[in-house]
Design a protein around this motif. Structure first.
Motif, short mmCIF file in Angstrom:
data_model
loop_
_atom_site.label_atom_id
_atom_site.label_comp_id
_atom_site.label_asym_id
_atom_site.label_seq_id
_atom_site.Cartn_x
_atom_site.Cartn_y
_atom_site.Cartn_z
N SER A 1 -3.53 0.64 -3.10
CA SER A 1 -2.92 -0.80 -3.25
C SER A 1 -2.35 -0.90 -4.65
O SER A 1 -2.92 -0.79 -5.38
CB SER A 1 -3.73 -1.87 -2.67
OG SER A 1 -4.26 -1.62 -1.32
N SER A 55 -7.02 7.03 2.65
CA SER A 55 -5.58 7.42 2.99
C SER A 55 -4.38 6.47 2.39
O SER A 55 -3.14 6.93 2.39
CB SER A 55 -5.31 7.00 4.74
OG SER A 55 -5.82 5.60 4.78
N VAL A 56 -4.95 5.39 1.54
CA VAL A 56 -3.84 4.47 0.86
C VAL A 56 -4.52 4.03 -0.18
O VAL A 56 -5.91 3.87 -0.45
CB VAL A 56 -3.48 3.23 1.57
CG1 VAL A 56 -2.81 3.97 3.02
CG2 VAL A 56 -4.69 2.48 2.30
N THR A 75 0.88 -1.22 0.11
CA THR A 75 -0.17 -0.11 0.02
C THR A 75 0.88 1.10 0.13
O THR A 75 1.80 1.28 0.38
CB THR A 75 -0.97 0.08 1.12
OG1 THR A 75 -0.11 0.10 2.35
CG2 THR A 75 -1.85 -1.14 1.37
N ILE A 76 0.55 2.35 -0.53
CA ILE A 76 0.90 3.81 -0.67
C ILE A 76 0.34 4.56 -0.18
O ILE A 76 -1.11 4.81 -0.48
CB ILE A 76 1.34 4.01 -1.96
CG1 ILE A 76 2.37 2.71 -2.73
CG2 ILE A 76 2.12 5.40 -2.21
CD1 ILE A 76 2.72 3.24 -4.05
N ALA A 77 0.47 5.47 0.92
CA ALA A 77 -0.16 6.53 1.49
C ALA A 77 -0.35 7.69 0.46
O ALA A 77 0.47 7.89 -0.17
CB ALA A 77 0.42 7.02 2.83
N HIS A 78 -1.56 8.34 0.67
CA HIS A 78 -1.75 9.43 0.14
C HIS A 78 -2.35 10.66 0.83
O HIS A 78 -2.71 10.53 1.86
CB HIS A 78 -2.51 9.21 -1.15
CG HIS A 78 -3.91 8.93 -1.22
ND1 HIS A 78 -5.13 9.75 -0.68
CD2 HIS A 78 -4.41 7.57 -0.74
CE1 HIS A 78 -6.15 8.94 -0.35
NE2 HIS A 78 -6.02 7.76 -0.49
#
Length: 645
Positions: free
Chosen positions: A204, A201-202, A139-142
């Protein structure tokens, strides 16, 4: 209702990074050509402090779609119609607090036209994330602050990687991908999104090595994230400015897509067909039904701009038209991303109203008539007498005549793809003049609509307050006039005709209901609402210090008409309503003084009339003089007016 002082302060503060934000604080379409040179692009978007992305396209020639962003820096660009990675062959000079600067010749090819779309990073609108691939699902936060409606990923360190797109309009989108750089339909051949829906918030991504370049170990990537229906904007910070969705084409009954707002920009693509990606925007030319000159560009090709009639703008969304498979094929599913039109309340009359004579600057560049803002409606005539030609951004390339019942007609010079005026002419003529208006909350709106099968209906507008004057013309009729409603007629089912001298009358054109802050009523009449009809409406309201829609009773003596202004009126329109009388227009360009003041009639083609002193300047508004005791100041006569500061 009038905007509060708090809301006006918020409007002024939004672009400076504090208070409420509006669509124009975070998104801009800016058109320019060689005459712009390498001067900074000033679009009001704070890229220096907040970050964002700028997407360029040459409109005239087959140049690539070029994208810069603040994460990769001013030297790096990507091309959406190829698989190439970062390139430094052209660059920007800087990201600024009110736009950006460039020096590269490829961003401003001599004698050609260009467009730059700017997206500012802001919660519930747009975010950018850079990441390095790991080769394993993750996962990557944004920082979008809401669930993304669309995401676009591109590998930047490799010269042969596709642009992968996530979109909520595709069935179970976490298991699908669609490519921005091709015409391919959506497919499930790769697990780009790890079969996991994004959150607020994330997002994938799956384990993706070559040739599936979204998470290869050691690869560098950029991700653009777009919100959908997330709210957060406007006076009360609860309005949407971006929406992602889908529709199914139907040639015989084109779907009507309700966004809840009027769009200024749209990106769309067939998800179940191998058709092109397309961008329309109202700055270059995207308008109402019945036109064939909507200007389209394609993110997946370098092709120059071309014209077609694929889709209409409405006051609440859009509607595909015709049967072109790129926008409305039977049974084809299309995905879209749409952005709302500007929404701020102006704070000065000069932001929304201007006047000019043809070629007054003498530089022989387009546009012929200049203003300090993009023009939405222009009213053109000649001092020596001519048709009163009204043209509109939503009806680009056409004109109507205020003194005539004539139907809408093509007019190739009536173009609005300029940031500073309108008209293609490069001639110089102090005889020809133009009054120019900009749509803005609380001041003025333009609504194009067509028959929808409902006899008496409420038409949606975007004025945000109840209109006090609106004027309707059937575009596709040569026998029906311009019908106007004024707040002085409230509850009476009365109307008055712009193209005649007639007094107000109870005609059944409108209804006994009054307009609201979101709609205006029309009855079942061919002039305003009938089968097969297409219509245009111009709506005006009183905005403190900027405009005044009102009425007065003549006295025969000097009469001061207070409009709440501080430096007088620059534009005055007056019509007697209880008896026959012309539609008089005065303006400060030709002169509103203590002496003689020239005027026009909107209801005929006569030359301006000079040698009379019917109006005088007044800081609070204007004065109708005793000299006008037989025209616009008859003792006991009732008059309606529109004045602009």
């Amino acid at each position: 209702k009038m905007p509060s002082n708090k809301k006006l302060l918020q409007a002024a503060a939004g672009s400076a990074g504090g208070g409420a934000l509006y669509a124009e604080d975070v998104f801009s379409t800016y058109v320019y050509d060689a005459a712009h040179g390498t001067s900074p692009i000033v679009n009001g978007i704070n890229l220096a402090d907040d970050g964002g992305m700028v997407w360029f396209k040459n409109r005239t020639s087959a140049y690539s779609n070029v994208l810069f962003d603040t994460e990769r820096g001013i030297s790096n660009h990507l091309v959406s119609n190829t698989t190439a990675g970062n390139s430094t062959s052209i660059g920007l000079s800087s990201f600024n607090t009110d736009g950006f600067s460039f020096s590269g010749v490829n961003l401003n090819v001599n004698s050609e036209s260009h467009v730059a779309w700017t997206f500012r990073k802001a919660e519930k609108f747009f975010d950018i994330q850079e990441y390095t691939g790991t080769g394993v699902a993750r996962t990557i936060a944004h920082n979008l602050g809401s669930v993304p409606g669309c995401m676009i990923i591109k590998r930047t360190d490799l010269g042969s990687a596709n642009w992968f797109v996530y979109h909520i309009g595709i069935a179970t989108p976490q298991g699908y991908e669609i490519l921005l750089n091709t015409t391919a339909n959506a497919d499930t051949n790769s697990n780009v999104w790890n079969n996991t829906a994004p959150t607020d918030s994330v997002f994938s991504i799956g384990a993706g090595g070559s040739p599936y370049d979204w998470n290869a170990s050691g690869g560098t990537y950029i991700a653009y994230l777009f919100a959908s229906d997330a709210g957060g904007f406007g006076d009360d910070e609860d309005e949407n400015i971006i929406k992602c969705g889908s529709y199914v084409g139907n040639i015989s009954s084109p779907p009507v897509i309700n966004l809840g707002f009027e769009p200024q920009w749209i990106l769309f693509k067939a998800a179940t067909g191998t058709y092109t990606w397309t961008v329309f925007d109202v700055m270059r030319g995207w308008g109402a039904s019945g036109l064939t000159n909507d200007a389209k560009l394609h993110p997946n090709t370098s092709a120059a701009e071309s014209l077609d009639a694929w889709m209409n703008v409405t006051s609440t969304g859009f509607q595909p038209e015709g049967g072109d498979s790129s926008s409305n094929g039977n049974g084809v599913t299309y995905i879209y991303m749409a952005i709302r039109r500007p929404m701020k309340t102006p704070t000065a009359g000069t932001e929304v109203f201007a006047m000019d004579t043809l070629g007054s600057t003498g530089d022989a560049n387009q546009p012929g008539y200049r203003s300090p803002f993009p023009v939405d409606m222009g009213l053109k005539t000649a001092l020596t007498g001519n048709q009163r030609q009204i043209s509109t951004r939503l009806l680009q390339g056409t004109e109507l005549l205020t003194e005539s019942t004539a139907a809408e007609a093509a007019s190739s010079s009536k173009q609005f793809d300029y940031m500073n005026g309108t008209d293609t002419s490069t001639a110089t003529s102090s005889v020809n003049m133009m009054w120019m208006f900009k749509r803005a909350a609380g001041f003025m709106d333009v609504v194009a609509y067509e028959w929808n099968g409902t006899a008496t209906r409420d038409v949606v507008h975007g004025l945000t307050v109840a209109p006090e004057l609106y004027i309707v013309k059937r575009r596709n009729s040569s026998s029906l006039g311009w019908y106007a409603w004024h707040s002085a007629f409230a509850g009476t089912n009365s109307s008055i005709v712009l193209n005649t001298t007639a007094a107000k009358a109870t005609t059944g054109i409108f209804t006994t209901s009054d307009p609201t802050s979101s709609t205006f009523p029309v009855a079942n009449d061919g002039s305003v609402n009938a089968s097969g009809g297409t219509y245009i409406t111009y709506l005006f309201a009183t905005l403190a210090g900027i405009s005044k829609v009102g009425s007065y009773t003549g006295t025969g003596a000097d009469l001061n008409v207070s409009c709440g202004f501080t430096a007088g009126a620059r534009f005055i329109l007056i019509k007697r309503s209880d008896s026959a009388g012309d539609w008089y227009v005065w303006d400060s360009l030709r002169g509103i003084s203590a002496g003689n003041d020239p005027y026009f009639f909107l209801n005929d083609t006569a030359a301006e009339v000079t040698g009379t002193d019917y109006v005088d300047p007044l800081n609070a508004g204007f004065t109708v003089t005793s000299n006008a005791s037989s025209t616009v100041n008859v003792n006991g006569g009732t008059y309606i007016f529109l004045a602009i500061a």
